[in-house]
Every structure is written in C-alpha cells, then in structure tokens.
Design an enzyme around this catalytic site. Structure first.
Site, mmCIF file in Angstrom:
data_model
loop_
_atom_site.group_PDB
_atom_site.id
_atom_site.type_symbol
_atom_site.label_atom_id
_atom_site.label_comp_id
_atom_site.label_asym_id
_atom_site.label_seq_id
_atom_site.Cartn_x
_atom_site.Cartn_y
_atom_site.Cartn_z
ATOM 1 N N ALA A 65 1.037 -1.528 -0.364
ATOM 2 C CA ALA A 65 0.295 0.182 0.009
ATOM 3 C C ALA A 65 1.289 1.121 -0.053
ATOM 4 O O ALA A 65 2.051 0.855 0.271
ATOM 5 C CB ALA A 65 -1.313 0.287 1.051
ATOM 6 N N GLY A 108 -1.152 -5.056 0.617
ATOM 7 C CA GLY A 108 -2.388 -5.244 0.001
ATOM 8 C C GLY A 108 -2.093 -5.807 -1.813
ATOM 9 O O GLY A 108 -2.690 -6.155 -2.191
ATOM 10 N N GLU A 111 -2.868 -8.963 -0.789
ATOM 11 C CA GLU A 111 -4.656 -9.393 -0.328
ATOM 12 C C GLU A 111 -4.906 -9.210 -1.587
ATOM 13 O O GLU A 111 -6.210 -9.760 -1.550
ATOM 14 C CB GLU A 111 -4.265 -8.427 0.149
#
Lengths: 257, 268
Positions: A65, A108, A111
C-alpha cells in the site's frame, strides 16, 4: 473513462487490467483501487467479456500500500474515509479474475492477488504480508483469505514474521495455481483465461459463486446452495448445448444463453 | 578519498564477449575474506547485467584457484550473542554468491589453475563447467577441520560424481587430482598448466558467439531439472522453448540453416 493508475484493454473475450504506477512499484493507493474496481465492474457488466486478467506488468505485481498516504492518519480518519469500501466491491465481481504475478506481491499487493480467483506466478514472485513491521496488521483480507488458502500455521508465520514466501513455496501451500518462467506469466495467465472464456458463461459465474460460498457457510448449507445453483443451470440453453454436444461427440458451442 | 590500503580482491576484464573474473589474493591462495565475498558477488552481478558479456571465466591469481574460507579472518566466525553462528555466516556470505552464479543466464567456466579447497571447491563446482590444469586439485576440505560441506558442495558434488563418490570425497576430504577429476566427471577437460587460461578463454569465446539466450535457457532448464520430476522437467522444457522460440537468434538459426551458411548470433 480515463484512468491514471491502471491500463485497461481487451483481447477477444478477455478483459485485461494492468496496475500502472511504475515509479512506485504499483503501490496501491486509494486512487488506484478505486479505478481498479471501476474497471472490473465495467468488464463485469460487459456481456462480451468472459474472464478478466489482472497483471502488474513484467517487473512487479504490487509492492504494498501507499504508506505515505497513511503514515500520519488517525484511527478515526481512516475509519471515516471508508477506504476499504472499494475492496468490498472487488469481491462482488462475478466473472473469474486471474492474477498474473511477477516479482513482489506484498501487503495490499498480496491481498489483491488473493482477492482474485486464481494466481499464475512467475518464478521470481514473492508473496508476503509485511504489515507487522510497520506496527499494524493486514487490513484487506490478509489474515482471512491467506488463512483459508494456506492454513493456520503457515498463515500465522507469514503474518507474524512479515517474511515473504517464494513462488515455489506458494505453490506448495496452495496459494498459487502454477509457477512459470517470468517471460511466460502473462501468456500462461491468458491461456487460462481463454480456457475459462470458452465455457458456458452462466455455469462459470455460478461455479465461482458456489466455490466462494464454501468459505463462509457450513458444509450442509453449502451443499444445499450448490444444489440450487445446479438446478438453476438446467434453465439455460448452454446446458442443453453442452449435453447434446457430449452425446453427439462434438465440441459444444456456448452462446451465453 | 585516498584509500590505498584497500585490497583489490577480484579483477574483472572483458575480452571478445567473455568476462574474466580473477580471484586476486594470491599471497593467501585466494582465500575468502568478507571483502572477497562482497567483491565476487558484485563481479558476478556486473557481468550478469552487462550485455557485452556472453560467457564468463572464473580463475585464480597465483598458485591456487581458491583455498576456501580464510581461517585467519576475524569475520570467519560471525559472533551472534556469545556463540558463533557459522550457519549465519554461510547464509549471508556464501549462499547469495552461489545462487547468483546458478541464476545468471550466462555460462560460467572455471579455469582451475591449482587447489580448489573447501568453499573454493564449492565455488568451482557452482560454475557450469570446469577446465583444469595438471596442477589443479579438488579438496572437500571441510571434514579435515571438523565441518560439513557448505556453499553448495552437498548439492553439486553428488550431481557431478554420484552419491557414493560424493560421500567418499566429502567424508575423507582427500585430494582429487586433475586426471581423476576428469575421469569421475568433476572436471570437463584437462589442459597443460601454461595453456589453461588460453584454452579456457578460447572455449568461452566460442560460447560467447553462440545464441546466448538459448544457452542461458539451457542452463536454467538443466538446473531446474535437477530438482523436479520428469513431468516437471518436460513442462519446463515447453516453457523454455516458448521463450527461445521468440528470440532473434532462433530466427537467425533457422535462416542460416535454410541458407546453408554459418549463423551470426547476437545474443538477442
């Protein structure tokens, strides 16, 4: 619509989306996620698209992220910004999404890859959840999807140590579908997409829905759910076509009806 | 910025598409100190990146190829808390070096000019081929000082000479001379000492004229096959051929065959 952080194209029945923030290793900021979800929803609505390919390009999938965006935020600010709302929309995409992962898929990025339905990984791919080193934990499924994919012990190690795993380990633990040379990742992912795109679209969609259902239901409810979807598909022309073709020993020609 | 005390532990020269890396601590038989580990890794990374380099020769200055870990180097045993961790030393200093060599998509040929002992023996084995002079010897010396093989020897040695011979060599630590080395598959070719570098270089230059992409893919496929099953190896061959089939050198290979002329490969 003009996108800043992604690139969107199509190849026959395959919708291709590339994360595109090359200067920051495709770091996921709210702008990128928002664009990504819009692009996915556009493909999902487009009846000529049957499968979606998500790639980060040939160097990196997404290295996490955008930390700068979050560093000074307070709890309340983050919560009220509802930054995960787009992630929730992501999991409502009905068409299968295949991730092509080269290099890092961290935080992220990991993910996001796990939010896809299948992963084709390059030999140099690395999957990890390094949030623990920043004094936080994954926030977009990293503790939930990872655990369901690889089991408790392995997930604990990945989340608690922050150390990434290699593509080969990811294959062993069932996080990815296949590992191929980096040069061939997109090609192999595309082949997988094309194979899926040749199937009956309604069956593909309900198959995805049914598999995902297994993650948040009991086995009894899941089996009941599966049976209902099974019956439902007998209302499609493609079911008739598929079975007739099988009996007549020819290839089916599915029309999405 | 004058720093005349810094030893140049590794020399790197280029000649006709060949990168020649020379271990340069001849007074200590090219033993590894931390600096040599660092410099050698950098040299391998440099030649890996350099498009002009299409084959690599690794040799040692002076009498030895490489005598392994410099046991007088204080960094030989990394201290972690109170107890030394040789495991961490191997992980940090040697393993990245061996992996960089096997992952480099260019052939590496060792010109073994003298003793290759301990980690120095492992270093020679991690090269893709070995040319040896009559003064070369391979010594899995670890056991002589109460250690087990490291830096890749446990992996390369049995692949090259078979499990039984690997056990013998690693458990006894005995010298293997140049002639025996060729006999048992530890070395590819024996060359008179004073012609070693010249012959190795000539061979490397021929490789450097080859289809470098295909040669690099060959290296990848062979190492891959060593840790997979037949189905995995066959699939990897298909993957690799997919890549090779898109190279310019393949087009040139086909064209030269059809036109009945020698190919002019450019490594692309």
């Amino acid at each position: 619509m003009e996108y800043q952080s992604i690139q969107m194209s199509r190849e026959g029945a395959i919708g291709r989306i590339q994360l595109y923030r090359p200067k920051v290793l495709n770091a996921l900021n709210t702008g990128l996620i928002s664009e990504l979800v819009q692009a996915l929803e556009a493909f999902d609505r487009d009846s000529t698209i049957r499968c979606i390919l998500l790639t980060g390009g040939n160097r990196v999938f997404a290295a996490g992220a955008d930390i700068g965006e979050m560093a000074t935020a307070t709890s309340a600010e983050l919560m009220l910004s509802n930054q995960f709302a787009d992630w929730d929309r992501l999991r409502r995409i009905k068409k299968p999404i295949v991730a092509a992962v080269v290099g890092y898929a961290l935080g992220g990025g990991c993910e996001l890859a796990m939010a896809c339905d299948m992963i084709v990984a390059a030999e140099n791919a690395r999957f990890g959840q390094p949030e623990i080193d920043l004094g936080i934990i994954p926030g977009a499924g990293g503790t939930q999807r990872l655990t369901r994919a690889v089991g408790k012990a392995r997930a604990m190690e990945i989340v608690l140590t922050g150390s990434p795993i290699t593509a080969q380990e990811a294959l062993h633990v069932g996080l990815v579908n296949r590992v191929v040379p980096v040069e061939n990742v997109e090609l192999e992912a595309m082949k997988l997409c094309q194979q899926i795109a040749s199937k009956a679209p309604a069956a593909v969609q309900l198959a995805k829905e049914s598999v995902l259902k297994s993650f948040d239901t009991t086995i009894a409810d899941g089996l009941d759910y599966e049976q209902k979807l099974f019956y439902l598909l007998f209302s499609t022309e493609d079911q008739k076509e598929g079975m007739n073709a099988f009996v007549e020993k020819r290839k089916p020609h599915f029309q999405g009806k | 910025m004058e720093n005349t005390q810094v030893e140049q532990t590794v020399l790197l020269t280029k000649e006709d598409g060949v990168g020649v890396i020379t271990l340069n601590r001849p007074h200590l038989f090219n033993a590894f100190n931390t600096q040599l580990n660092v410099d050698l890794l950098k040299a391998f990374k440099d030649v890996a990146k350099d498009p002009e380099v299409r084959a690599v020769v690794l040799t040692g200055a002076g009498k030895a190829f490489c005598s392994g870990q410099d046991l007088s180097d204080p960094a030989a045993i990394q201290v972690q808390g109170d107890s030394p961790s040789l495991g961490d030393s191997v992980r940090k200093r040697y393993n990245p070096l061996i992996l960089a060599m096997t992952e480099m998509e260019k052939p590496i040929i060792a010109a073994v000019n003298g003793a290759a002992a301990g980690a120095g023996c492992s270093l020679a084995l991690a090269c893709d081929m070995r040319f040896v002079s009559d003064r070369a010897k391979f010594v899995e010396a670890f056991v002589r000082i109460g250690l087990a093989p490291d830096s890749g020897s446990s992996w390369f040695l049995p692949q090259l000479v078979g499990v039984g011979r690997a056990m013998e060599l690693a458990m006894t630590g005995r010298d293997v001379g140049a002639e025996e080395a060729v006999q048992i598959g530890l070395a590819n070719q024996l060359v008179p000492h004073d012609r070693l570098l010249e012959e190795t270089l000539a061979f490397a230059k021929r490789l450097a004229q080859g289809p470098t992409r295909a040669i690099g893919l060959t290296k990848r496929a062979i190492y891959k096959a060593m840790d997979t099953d037949i189905a995995g190896a066959l699939e990897y061959e298909a993957q690799v051929q997919e890549i090779a089939g898109k190279s310019k050198d393949f087009l040139e290979g086909i064209a030269s065959f059809v036109e009945k002329r020698p190919p002019q490969y450019r490594g692309e």
